[in-house]
Motif scaffolding. Structure first.
Motif, PDB file in Angstrom:
ATOM      1  N   LEU A 156       5.589  10.733   5.426  1.00  0.00           N
ATOM      2  CA  LEU A 156       6.601   9.785   5.887  1.00  0.00           C
ATOM      3  C   LEU A 156       6.911   9.986   7.369  1.00  0.00           C
ATOM      4  O   LEU A 156       7.105   9.017   8.112  1.00  0.00           O
ATOM      5  N   GLU A 157       6.947  11.230   7.812  1.00  0.00           N
ATOM      6  CA  GLU A 157       7.177  11.524   9.230  1.00  0.00           C
ATOM      7  C   GLU A 157       6.058  10.931  10.089  1.00  0.00           C
ATOM      8  O   GLU A 157       6.322  10.347  11.142  1.00  0.00           O
ATOM      9  N   ILE A 158       4.834  11.106   9.650  1.00  0.00           N
ATOM     10  CA  ILE A 158       3.693  10.565  10.398  1.00  0.00           C
ATOM     11  C   ILE A 158       3.796   9.049  10.477  1.00  0.00           C
ATOM     12  O   ILE A 158       3.628   8.455  11.553  1.00  0.00           O
ATOM     13  N   LEU A 159       4.095   8.418   9.359  1.00  0.00           N
ATOM     14  CA  LEU A 159       4.220   6.958   9.358  1.00  0.00           C
ATOM     15  C   LEU A 159       5.339   6.511  10.287  1.00  0.00           C
ATOM     16  O   LEU A 159       5.174   5.546  11.049  1.00  0.00           O
ATOM     17  N   GLU A 160       6.469   7.197  10.259  1.00  0.00           N
ATOM     18  CA  GLU A 160       7.591   6.846  11.128  1.00  0.00           C
ATOM     19  C   GLU A 160       7.188   6.975  12.605  1.00  0.00           C
ATOM     20  O   GLU A 160       7.519   6.113  13.417  1.00  0.00           O
ATOM     21  N   GLN A 161       6.464   8.044  12.941  1.00  0.00           N
ATOM     22  CA  GLN A 161       6.027   8.259  14.322  1.00  0.00           C
ATOM     23  C   GLN A 161       5.139   7.112  14.814  1.00  0.00           C
ATOM     24  O   GLN A 161       5.071   6.853  16.015  1.00  0.00           O
ATOM     25  N   HIS A 162       4.468   6.443  13.907  1.00  0.00           N
ATOM     26  CA  HIS A 162       3.564   5.351  14.268  1.00  0.00           C
ATOM     27  C   HIS A 162       4.170   3.978  13.995  1.00  0.00           C
ATOM     28  O   HIS A 162       3.464   2.958  14.071  1.00  0.00           O
ATOM     29  N   GLY A 163       5.460   3.951  13.677  1.00  0.00           N
ATOM     30  CA  GLY A 163       6.140   2.683  13.462  1.00  0.00           C
ATOM     31  C   GLY A 163       5.686   1.932  12.232  1.00  0.00           C
ATOM     32  O   GLY A 163       5.804   0.713  12.166  1.00  0.00           O
ATOM     33  N   VAL A 164       5.171   2.670  11.255  1.00  0.00           N
ATOM     34  CA  VAL A 164       4.707   2.037  10.019  1.00  0.00           C
ATOM     35  C   VAL A 164       5.856   2.071   9.011  1.00  0.00           C
ATOM     36  O   VAL A 164       6.257   3.143   8.561  1.00  0.00           O
ATOM     37  N   PRO A 165       6.393   0.907   8.669  1.00  0.00           N
ATOM     38  CA  PRO A 165       7.512   0.889   7.725  1.00  0.00           C
ATOM     39  C   PRO A 165       7.057   1.211   6.302  1.00  0.00           C
ATOM     40  O   PRO A 165       5.949   0.851   5.894  1.00  0.00           O
ATOM     41  N   CYS A 166       7.895   1.915   5.586  1.00  0.00           N
ATOM     42  CA  CYS A 166       7.642   2.167   4.172  1.00  0.00           C
ATOM     43  C   CYS A 166       8.978   2.431   3.499  1.00  0.00           C
ATOM     44  O   CYS A 166       9.951   2.823   4.143  1.00  0.00           O
ATOM     45  N   VAL A 167       9.017   2.175   2.222  1.00  0.00           N
ATOM     46  CA  VAL A 167      10.225   2.398   1.443  1.00  0.00           C
ATOM     47  C   VAL A 167       9.857   3.140   0.174  1.00  0.00           C
ATOM     48  O   VAL A 167       8.742   3.008  -0.342  1.00  0.00           O
ATOM     49  N   ARG A 168      10.799   3.936  -0.320  1.00  0.00           N
ATOM     50  CA  ARG A 168      10.596   4.627  -1.580  1.00  0.00           C
ATOM     51  C   ARG A 168      10.929   3.654  -2.703  1.00  0.00           C
ATOM     52  O   ARG A 168      11.959   2.980  -2.670  1.00  0.00           O
TER      53      ARG A 168
ATOM     54  N   ILE B 171       0.860  -1.183   0.000  1.00  0.00           N
ATOM     55  CA  ILE B 171       0.000   0.000   0.000  1.00  0.00           C
ATOM     56  C   ILE B 171       0.894   1.231   0.000  1.00  0.00           C
ATOM     57  O   ILE B 171       1.906   1.278   0.705  1.00  0.00           O
ATOM     58  N   GLY B 172       0.517   2.233  -0.762  1.00  0.00           N
ATOM     59  CA  GLY B 172       1.314   3.451  -0.883  1.00  0.00           C
ATOM     60  C   GLY B 172       1.246   4.341   0.343  1.00  0.00           C
ATOM     61  O   GLY B 172       0.463   4.122   1.271  1.00  0.00           O
ATOM     62  N   VAL B 173       2.064   5.372   0.328  1.00  0.00           N
ATOM     63  CA  VAL B 173       2.201   6.290   1.460  1.00  0.00           C
ATOM     64  C   VAL B 173       0.871   6.954   1.812  1.00  0.00           C
ATOM     65  O   VAL B 173       0.549   7.121   2.995  1.00  0.00           O
ATOM     66  N   PHE B 174       0.076   7.309   0.821  1.00  0.00           N
ATOM     67  CA  PHE B 174      -1.215   7.936   1.110  1.00  0.00           C
ATOM     68  C   PHE B 174      -2.171   6.928   1.744  1.00  0.00           C
ATOM     69  O   PHE B 174      -2.854   7.238   2.717  1.00  0.00           O
ATOM     70  N   GLY B 175      -2.226   5.730   1.194  1.00  0.00           N
ATOM     71  CA  GLY B 175      -3.098   4.703   1.754  1.00  0.00           C
ATOM     72  C   GLY B 175      -2.730   4.351   3.183  1.00  0.00           C
ATOM     73  O   GLY B 175      -3.602   4.183   4.042  1.00  0.00           O
ATOM     74  N   LEU B 176      -1.430   4.251   3.459  1.00  0.00           N
ATOM     75  CA  LEU B 176      -0.990   3.933   4.816  1.00  0.00           C
ATOM     76  C   LEU B 176      -1.365   5.038   5.795  1.00  0.00           C
ATOM     77  O   LEU B 176      -1.861   4.776   6.896  1.00  0.00           O
ATOM     78  N   THR B 177      -1.143   6.283   5.385  1.00  0.00           N
ATOM     79  CA  THR B 177      -1.476   7.406   6.260  1.00  0.00           C
ATOM     80  C   THR B 177      -2.985   7.543   6.411  1.00  0.00           C
ATOM     81  O   THR B 177      -3.488   7.829   7.501  1.00  0.00           O
ATOM     82  N   ASN B 178      -3.719   7.315   5.328  1.00  0.00           N
ATOM     83  CA  ASN B 178      -5.180   7.365   5.401  1.00  0.00           C
ATOM     84  C   ASN B 178      -5.715   6.341   6.396  1.00  0.00           C
ATOM     85  O   ASN B 178      -6.673   6.619   7.128  1.00  0.00           O
ATOM     86  N   ARG B 179      -5.116   5.164   6.429  1.00  0.00           N
ATOM     87  CA  ARG B 179      -5.556   4.143   7.378  1.00  0.00           C
ATOM     88  C   ARG B 179      -5.422   4.653   8.816  1.00  0.00           C
ATOM     89  O   ARG B 179      -6.318   4.468   9.633  1.00  0.00           O
ATOM     90  N   LEU B 180      -4.278   5.263   9.121  1.00  0.00           N
ATOM     91  CA  LEU B 180      -4.067   5.804  10.468  1.00  0.00           C
ATOM     92  C   LEU B 180      -5.082   6.898  10.788  1.00  0.00           C
ATOM     93  O   LEU B 180      -5.661   6.928  11.872  1.00  0.00           O
ATOM     94  N   GLY B 181      -5.290   7.796   9.826  1.00  0.00           N
ATOM     95  CA  GLY B 181      -6.223   8.898  10.050  1.00  0.00           C
ATOM     96  C   GLY B 181      -7.640   8.420  10.244  1.00  0.00           C
ATOM     97  O   GLY B 181      -8.347   8.878  11.154  1.00  0.00           O
ATOM     98  N   ARG B 182      -8.071   7.511   9.408  1.00  0.00           N
ATOM     99  CA  ARG B 182      -9.452   7.012   9.499  1.00  0.00           C
ATOM    100  C   ARG B 182      -9.688   6.182  10.751  1.00  0.00           C
ATOM    101  O   ARG B 182     -10.814   6.077  11.230  1.00  0.00           O
TER     102      ARG B 182
END
Length: 124
Positions: free
Chosen positions: A75-87, A3-14
Protein backbone atom coordinates in the motif's frame (compact mmCIF):
# COMPACT_ATOMS: atom_id res chain seq x y z
CA UNK A 1 -12.37 -4.19 -13.70
CA UNK A 2 -10.83 -3.83 -10.25
CA UNK A 3 -7.31 -5.10 -9.72
CA UNK A 4 -6.01 -6.16 -6.32
CA UNK A 5 -3.07 -4.74 -4.39
CA UNK A 6 -0.66 -7.38 -5.69
CA UNK A 7 -1.70 -6.89 -9.30
CA UNK A 8 -1.37 -3.12 -9.02
CA UNK A 9 2.07 -3.35 -7.45
CA UNK A 10 3.15 -6.01 -9.94
CA UNK A 11 2.23 -3.67 -12.78
CA UNK A 12 4.53 -0.97 -11.37
CA UNK A 13 7.35 -3.44 -10.80
CA UNK A 14 7.13 -5.03 -14.22
CA UNK A 15 7.01 -1.59 -15.87
CA UNK A 16 10.27 -0.62 -14.14
CA UNK A 17 8.60 2.23 -12.25
CA UNK A 18 9.81 1.30 -8.76
CA UNK A 19 12.77 2.82 -6.97
CA UNK A 20 15.60 0.48 -6.04
CA UNK A 21 14.26 0.12 -2.47
CA UNK A 22 10.68 -0.37 -3.66
CA UNK A 23 11.78 -2.97 -6.19
CA UNK A 24 13.72 -4.87 -3.55
CA UNK A 25 10.74 -4.80 -1.16
CA UNK A 26 8.30 -5.77 -3.91
CA UNK A 27 10.38 -8.79 -4.99
CA UNK A 28 11.09 -9.87 -1.40
CA UNK A 29 7.42 -9.45 -0.54
CA UNK A 30 6.24 -11.46 -3.53
CA UNK A 31 8.77 -14.19 -2.78
CA UNK A 32 7.59 -14.31 0.84
CA UNK A 33 3.90 -14.45 -0.13
CA UNK A 34 4.57 -17.12 -2.76
CA UNK A 35 6.17 -19.30 -0.08
CA UNK A 36 3.63 -18.45 2.65
CA UNK A 37 0.40 -19.70 1.09
CA UNK A 38 -0.83 -21.94 -1.71
CA UNK A 39 -1.31 -20.65 -5.22
CA UNK A 40 -4.90 -21.57 -6.13
CA UNK A 41 -3.83 -22.13 -9.75
CA UNK A 42 -1.61 -25.01 -8.61
CA UNK A 43 -4.70 -26.83 -7.34
CA UNK A 44 -7.06 -25.72 -10.10
CA UNK A 45 -5.37 -24.33 -13.23
CA UNK A 46 -8.73 -22.93 -14.40
CA UNK A 47 -9.51 -21.04 -11.20
CA UNK A 48 -8.74 -17.63 -12.80
CA UNK A 49 -9.89 -18.59 -16.32
CA UNK A 50 -12.55 -16.01 -17.23
CA UNK A 51 -14.34 -18.56 -19.43
CA UNK A 52 -14.77 -20.91 -16.47
CA UNK A 53 -14.92 -18.48 -13.52
CA UNK A 54 -15.63 -14.96 -14.83
CA UNK A 55 -14.03 -12.24 -12.67
CA UNK A 56 -12.66 -14.75 -10.14
CA UNK A 57 -11.07 -12.86 -7.28
CA UNK A 58 -8.87 -13.97 -4.40
CA UNK A 59 -9.62 -12.73 -0.90
CA UNK A 60 -7.58 -13.31 2.23
CA UNK A 61 -9.57 -14.63 5.13
CA UNK A 62 -9.81 -12.36 8.16
CA UNK A 63 -7.97 -15.03 10.17
CA UNK A 64 -4.90 -14.79 7.87
CA UNK A 65 -3.38 -12.05 10.01
CA UNK A 66 0.18 -13.17 9.24
CA UNK A 67 -0.53 -12.44 5.56
CA UNK A 68 -2.59 -9.30 6.05
CA UNK A 69 0.11 -7.78 8.26
CA UNK A 70 2.50 -7.72 5.29
CA UNK A 71 0.18 -5.90 2.89
CA UNK A 72 0.90 -2.35 4.16
CA UNK A 73 4.27 -2.16 2.36
CA UNK A 74 2.45 -2.76 -0.92
CA UNK A 75 0.00 0.00 0.00
CA UNK A 76 2.89 2.37 0.75
CA UNK A 77 4.41 1.69 -2.66
CA UNK A 78 1.09 2.30 -4.39
CA UNK A 79 0.58 5.54 -2.46
CA UNK A 80 4.08 6.74 -3.42
CA UNK A 81 3.11 6.27 -7.08
CA UNK A 82 -0.31 7.88 -6.77
CA UNK A 83 -2.13 4.62 -7.40
CA UNK A 84 -5.47 4.72 -5.58
CA UNK A 85 -6.70 1.62 -3.81
CA UNK A 86 -9.25 0.82 -1.15
CA UNK A 87 -9.62 -2.03 1.30
CA UNK A 88 -12.67 -4.13 0.55
CA UNK A 89 -14.17 -6.47 3.13
CA UNK A 90 -17.17 -8.72 2.73
CA UNK A 91 -18.76 -11.57 4.61
CA UNK A 92 -20.13 -12.87 1.30
CA UNK A 93 -17.91 -11.71 -1.59
CA UNK A 94 -19.28 -14.27 -4.05
CA UNK A 95 -19.58 -17.90 -5.05
CA UNK A 96 -16.57 -19.78 -3.72
CA UNK A 97 -14.65 -21.65 -6.43
CA UNK A 98 -11.53 -22.35 -4.32
CA UNK A 99 -10.78 -22.30 -0.61
CA UNK A 100 -7.86 -23.12 1.66
CA UNK A 101 -6.86 -22.15 5.20
CA UNK A 102 -6.02 -18.53 4.40
CA UNK A 103 -7.96 -17.50 1.30
CA UNK A 104 -10.95 -17.96 -0.93
CA UNK A 105 -11.33 -17.36 -4.63
CA UNK A 106 -14.82 -16.27 -5.55
CA UNK A 107 -16.86 -15.29 -8.55
CA UNK A 108 -18.63 -12.11 -7.42
CA UNK A 109 -22.40 -12.16 -7.01
CA UNK A 110 -22.51 -8.70 -8.60
CA UNK A 111 -19.80 -8.09 -11.22
CA UNK A 112 -20.23 -4.31 -10.83
CA UNK A 113 -19.51 -4.43 -7.08
CA UNK A 114 -16.20 -3.13 -5.72
CA UNK A 115 -14.02 -6.23 -5.77
CA UNK A 116 -10.39 -6.76 -6.62
CA UNK A 117 -10.40 -8.66 -9.89
CA UNK A 118 -7.27 -10.76 -10.31
CA UNK A 119 -6.87 -11.55 -14.00
CA UNK A 120 -5.18 -14.84 -14.83
CA UNK A 121 -2.18 -13.17 -16.48
CA UNK A 122 -1.15 -11.56 -13.17
CA UNK A 123 0.67 -13.33 -10.38
CA UNK A 124 2.54 -12.38 -7.28
Amino acid sequence: MHIGVFGLTNRLGRAGELSEDEHRDWRAGNDWFNAAYPNPSDTDPAVYDDRVHPLATAWFKESATHLLSRVPRYLEILEQHGVPCVRVESEDPGRVVYEDDVQVVVVPHDPSAATSHHPSQQST
